[in-house]
Design a protein around this motif. Structure first.
Motif, PDB file in Angstrom:
ATOM      1  N   SER A 149       5.156  18.024 -47.030  1.00 17.92           N
ATOM      2  CA  SER A 149       5.099  17.592 -45.745  1.00 17.92           C
ATOM      3  C   SER A 149       4.613  18.604 -44.725  1.00 17.92           C
ATOM      4  CB  SER A 149       6.081  16.652 -45.527  1.00 17.92           C
ATOM      5  OG  SER A 149       7.254  17.215 -45.281  1.00 17.92           O
ATOM      6  N   GLN A 156       8.954  26.191 -51.826  1.00 16.60           N
ATOM      7  CA  GLN A 156       9.955  25.445 -51.436  1.00 16.60           C
ATOM      8  C   GLN A 156      10.831  25.760 -50.179  1.00 16.60           C
ATOM      9  OE1 GLN A 156      13.601  24.074 -53.594  1.00 16.60           O
ATOM     10  NE2 GLN A 156      12.941  22.169 -53.650  1.00 16.60           N
ATOM     11  N   CYS A 157      10.825  24.730 -49.270  1.00 17.99           N
ATOM     12  CA  CYS A 157      11.577  25.115 -47.956  1.00 17.99           C
ATOM     13  C   CYS A 157      13.079  24.419 -48.460  1.00 17.99           C
ATOM     14  CB  CYS A 157      11.270  24.147 -46.695  1.00 17.99           C
ATOM     15  SG  CYS A 157      11.485  22.509 -47.043  1.00 17.99           S
ATOM     16  N   GLY A 158      14.277  24.634 -47.303  1.00 13.88           N
ATOM     17  CA  GLY A 158      15.287  24.214 -47.666  1.00 13.88           C
ATOM     18  C   GLY A 158      15.765  22.725 -47.444  1.00 13.88           C
ATOM     19  N   GLY A 159      14.696  22.054 -47.270  1.00 12.24           N
ATOM     20  CA  GLY A 159      14.986  20.688 -46.917  1.00 12.24           C
ATOM     21  C   GLY A 159      15.077  19.522 -47.965  1.00 12.24           C
ATOM     22  N   ALA A 160      14.667  20.082 -49.130  1.00 11.37           N
ATOM     23  CA  ALA A 160      14.768  18.791 -50.255  1.00 11.37           C
ATOM     24  C   ALA A 160      16.221  18.237 -50.432  1.00 11.37           C
ATOM     25  CB  ALA A 160      14.179  19.182 -51.608  1.00 11.37           C
ATOM     26  N   LYS A 161      16.578  17.048 -50.740  1.00 13.81           N
ATOM     27  CA  LYS A 161      17.680  16.452 -51.081  1.00 13.81           C
ATOM     28  C   LYS A 161      17.487  15.422 -52.133  1.00 13.81           C
ATOM     29  CE  LYS A 161      22.108  15.659 -49.550  1.00 13.81           C
ATOM     30  NZ  LYS A 161      23.174  16.862 -49.363  1.00 13.81           N
ATOM     31  N   ASN A 162      18.354  15.841 -53.236  1.00 13.02           N
ATOM     32  CA  ASN A 162      18.117  14.932 -54.335  1.00 13.02           C
ATOM     33  C   ASN A 162      16.449  14.849 -54.789  1.00 13.02           C
ATOM     34  OD1 ASN A 162      20.786  14.383 -54.337  1.00 13.02           O
ATOM     35  ND2 ASN A 162      20.191  13.059 -53.170  1.00 13.02           N
ATOM     36  N   GLY A 163      15.976  15.871 -54.626  1.00 13.13           N
ATOM     37  CA  GLY A 163      14.563  15.838 -55.144  1.00 13.13           C
ATOM     38  C   GLY A 163      13.380  15.309 -54.176  1.00 13.13           C
ATOM     39  N   GLU A 166      12.449  16.007 -47.046  1.00 14.34           N
ATOM     40  CA  GLU A 166      13.580  15.870 -45.685  1.00 14.34           C
ATOM     41  C   GLU A 166      12.806  14.652 -44.611  1.00 14.34           C
ATOM     42  OE1 GLU A 166      14.098  19.549 -43.595  1.00 14.34           O
ATOM     43  OE2 GLU A 166      12.319  19.500 -42.863  1.00 14.34           O
ATOM     44  N   VAL A 167      11.468  14.756 -44.802  1.00 12.29           N
ATOM     45  CA  VAL A 167      11.010  14.069 -43.972  1.00 12.29           C
ATOM     46  C   VAL A 167      10.760  12.620 -44.331  1.00 12.29           C
ATOM     47  CG1 VAL A 167       8.607  13.542 -42.725  1.00 12.29           C
ATOM     48  CG2 VAL A 167       9.200  15.906 -43.235  1.00 12.29           C
ATOM     49  N   TRP A 175       7.155  20.836 -53.694  1.00 17.16           N
ATOM     50  CA  TRP A 175       7.389  22.011 -54.559  1.00 17.16           C
ATOM     51  C   TRP A 175       8.188  21.902 -55.506  1.00 17.16           C
ATOM     52  CZ3 TRP A 175       4.985  26.409 -54.719  1.00 17.16           C
ATOM     53  CH2 TRP A 175       3.883  26.662 -54.093  1.00 17.16           C
ATOM     54  N   GLU A 176       9.089  20.880 -55.533  1.00 16.62           N
ATOM     55  CA  GLU A 176      10.169  20.572 -56.919  1.00 16.62           C
ATOM     56  C   GLU A 176       8.995  20.243 -57.974  1.00 16.62           C
ATOM     57  OE1 GLU A 176      13.782  19.351 -55.747  1.00 16.62           O
ATOM     58  OE2 GLU A 176      14.306  18.470 -57.817  1.00 16.62           O
ATOM     59  N   GLN A 179       7.223  23.469 -59.198  1.00 14.14           N
ATOM     60  CA  GLN A 179       8.057  24.251 -59.917  1.00 14.14           C
ATOM     61  C   GLN A 179       8.146  23.577 -61.469  1.00 14.14           C
ATOM     62  OE1 GLN A 179       9.868  26.932 -58.675  1.00 14.14           O
ATOM     63  NE2 GLN A 179      10.843  27.477 -60.660  1.00 14.14           N
TER      64      GLN A 179
ATOM     65  N   MET B 110      12.299  15.589 -37.733  1.00  8.14           N
ATOM     66  CA  MET B 110      13.848  15.437 -37.902  1.00  8.14           C
ATOM     67  C   MET B 110      14.440  15.600 -36.641  1.00  8.14           C
ATOM     68  SD  MET B 110      13.682  15.557 -41.307  1.00  8.14           S
ATOM     69  CE  MET B 110      15.400  15.849 -41.669  1.00  8.14           C
ATOM     70  N   ASP B 163      19.828  20.988 -55.226  1.00  9.79           N
ATOM     71  CA  ASP B 163      19.719  20.477 -56.448  1.00  9.79           C
ATOM     72  C   ASP B 163      18.529  21.015 -57.199  1.00  9.79           C
ATOM     73  OD1 ASP B 163      20.168  17.477 -54.859  1.00  9.79           O
ATOM     74  OD2 ASP B 163      18.288  18.726 -54.844  1.00  9.79           O
ATOM     75  N   GLN B 168      14.591  27.335 -55.431  1.00  9.03           N
ATOM     76  CA  GLN B 168      15.188  28.183 -54.409  1.00  9.03           C
ATOM     77  C   GLN B 168      15.278  29.445 -54.931  1.00  9.03           C
ATOM     78  OE1 GLN B 168      16.587  27.676 -51.080  1.00  9.03           O
ATOM     79  NE2 GLN B 168      15.329  25.932 -51.523  1.00  9.03           N
ATOM     80  N   LYS B 171      11.749  30.926 -54.714  1.00  6.37           N
ATOM     81  CA  LYS B 171      11.504  31.271 -53.286  1.00  6.37           C
ATOM     82  C   LYS B 171      12.105  32.474 -52.675  1.00  6.37           C
ATOM     83  CE  LYS B 171       9.734  29.851 -49.161  1.00  6.37           C
ATOM     84  NZ  LYS B 171       9.382  28.530 -48.758  1.00  6.37           N
ATOM     85  N   ALA B 229      20.471  18.679 -46.553  1.00 10.02           N
ATOM     86  CA  ALA B 229      19.972  19.412 -47.936  1.00 10.02           C
ATOM     87  C   ALA B 229      20.681  20.485 -48.125  1.00 10.02           C
ATOM     88  CB  ALA B 229      18.557  19.519 -47.546  1.00 10.02           C
TER      89      ALA B 229
END
Lengths: 207, 292
Positions: A149, A156-163, A166-167, A175-176, A179, B110, B163, B168, B171, B229
């Motif tokens: 997004s 990857q940024c740090g915004g992914a949660k459970n794959g 964040e948006v 990026w997951e 990867q 956000m 996760d 990470q 990166k 996150a």
């Protein structure tokens, strides 16, 4: 509308590993002004001698997975043997093939540029923003411009949660996916490429 | 003072984080920082954190510096293109701000201006690369700078309890390649996960500051687990916060839990980064309990 432009032999040769199967798409033929097909034929003829290329499929609208499957049936053996599939098409076509053959090294031969007007008939789940700097060869055939997004091109940024992104919690983190795909095809080395920068000044006419 | 000099001397570097106000009065922020954070090494100043519009990081950094603290300028790629970012970096250097933390930034959606254009012309990696170019005396387009080149301590972030830890680490490696000299992490509540992460991250040879949040309540912990996150508060901590609500409300439980994580992780990291989230007053107590 779009334009595709050959990335050039120098850029592509290092990407080709093992036996190579070629795919050329002339789906949006009326707007394919780049001569990419001609380049594909030249590359094909040249490479035949070295026996690295084991087949050529020319088709239209390879971005349609159902047509694609039917068309590839005739070439099942060659494709099975091939390590690399080199695709001359827009970004959507490359992503469709990368998705259809998840264990192959699928390489984009072209950069895709925008032209004003009708957007084409295809987009299903894949999307190409026609950025003119196709990143698919660095990302396992998953487009970081459209699958992320933030359109991040350096990871990857740090915004992914459970794959998930964040948006949009319904959207997988691009990026997951990249990867995982790179790990699957043994191409994690692509993440060690130089720092990537977008060039917003590019268009099909610039060199 | 660049904090990389302290890492080089083998010091255990403690930083904390403050957020500029949504307004023009910073006296309170500066007073709080002077009162509670002057014992630590440096203070990060966030850059429109969580995409919520506030006063800029750079002017706040200058005000903190004038008050005798060492600020770290956080710089995200969400709101500015490469021209504005480089311009900001030159301005920071001219004002004596020489510690920076380069981030991609949360998406505009956000925050409190969800209709704003997300820029992301650069990202954390290409921003670090850009800083290195400026340090060489040229801008990102290759044009020479006039006079002395700026010099920064270049920080970056990583999320050890994410996760998608493989992504990470990949990166993180790209950030090191691009010039990152130290790392601050997302908040860690699970020491074991952090230690496992450091087993892999130590190959990059860069100092890592453990991210610390003092958990305020079971509700806050559950909220973070659901929404933030890279953050995971284990169930046993949530139970402990829920067990004695008064103790948790007074901050005693949270400080104890955070101190425990710090003690367990200390042998594996080179510093701490404390995100106090309004509990700045508890930072001295936390450090004391953790034996820092």
């Amino acid at each position: 509308m779009l334009l595709t432009k050959f990335k050039g032999k120098e850029a592509l040769i290092p990407q080709l590993k093992g036996k190579v199967f070629l795919v050329t798409c002339h789906g949006c033929k009326e707007v394919n002004l780049s001569g990419a097909e001609h380049e594909a034929e030249l590359l094909f003829n040249e490479a035949l001698a070295s026996q690295h290329i084991n087949g050529l499929l020319t088709a239209d609208y390879i971005c349609n997975p159902e047509y694609l499957q039917a068309r590839f049936e005739r070439f099942a053996d060659q494709v099975r043997e091939a390590d690399t599939i080199l695709v001359f098409s827009c970004g959507v076509g490359v992503q469709t093939i990368a998705d259809a053959f998840p264990n192959k090294r699928v390489i984009a031969a072209n950069d895709t540029y925008p032209l004003p007007g009708f957007q084409g008939v295809t987009p299903l789940e894949h999307d190409c923003k026609q950025c003119g700097q196709c990143y698919l060869n660095l990302t396992g055939g998953i487009c970081p411009i459209t699958a992320c997004s933030k359109s991040l091109i350096n990871g990857q940024c740090g915004g992914a949660k459970n794959g998930k992104c964040e948006v949009d919690p319904n959207m997988e983190c691009g990026w997951e996916r990249i990867q995982k795909k790179l790990a699957q095809i043994g191409r994690l080395d692509a993440l060690k490429c130089p720092v990537q920068l977008r060039d917003y000044s590019v268009d099909a006419k610039s060199e | 003072m660049r904090i990389t000099e302290l890492f080089d001397n083998g010091e255990f570097v403690v930083t904390a984080e403050v957020g500029p106000p949504k307004g023009i009065h910073v006296d309170h922020l500066v007073e709080e920082a002077k009162e509670h954070l002057s014992g630590i090494t440096a203070v990060n100043v966030t850059d429109n954190q969580s995409s919520v519009m506030r006063m800029g990081s750079l002017p706040t950094c200058v005000l903190l510096k004038n008050a005798g603290l060492t600020p770290i300028l956080q710089l995200t790629c969400r709101d500015r293109n490469r021209i504005a970012l480089q311009s900001e970096l030159l301005g920071a250097a001219a004002l004596g701000i020489d510690n920076i933390l380069c981030l991609t930034g949360d998406h505009t959606r956000m925050g409190d201006h969800p209709g704003a254009k997300p820029v992301f012309d650069l990202d954390s990696v290409s921003l670090l690369h850009t800083v290195c170019q400026l340090e060489k005396g040229v801008d990102l387009a290759g044009n020479p700078l006039v006079g002395e080149a700026p010099k920064f301590a270049k920080g970056a972030v990583v999320s050890p309890c994410s996760d998608s830890v493989d992504a990470q680490l990949a990166k993180m490696e790209r950030k090191v390649m691009a010039g990152a000299e130290y790392f601050q992490t997302q908040a860690v509540f699970d020491s074991e996960k952090f230690i496992q992460f450091m087993e892999q991250a130590k190959q990059f040879g860069k100092p890592v500051q453990l991210g610390v949040i003092i958990p305020k309540s079971a509700g806050m912990a559950k909220f973070m687990n659901k929404n933030v996150a890279g953050v995971h508060v284990p169930q046993w901590m949530i139970d402990e916060l829920a067990a004695d609500k008064e103790k948790a409300k007074a901050g005693i439980t949270g400080v104890e839990l955070a101190a425990k994580v710090i003690k367990e992780c200390r042998p594996y990291c080179q510093g701490l980064h404390i995100m106090a989230l309004g509990w700045e007053a508890k930072v001295p107590e936390l450090l004391k309990l953790a034996g820092i």
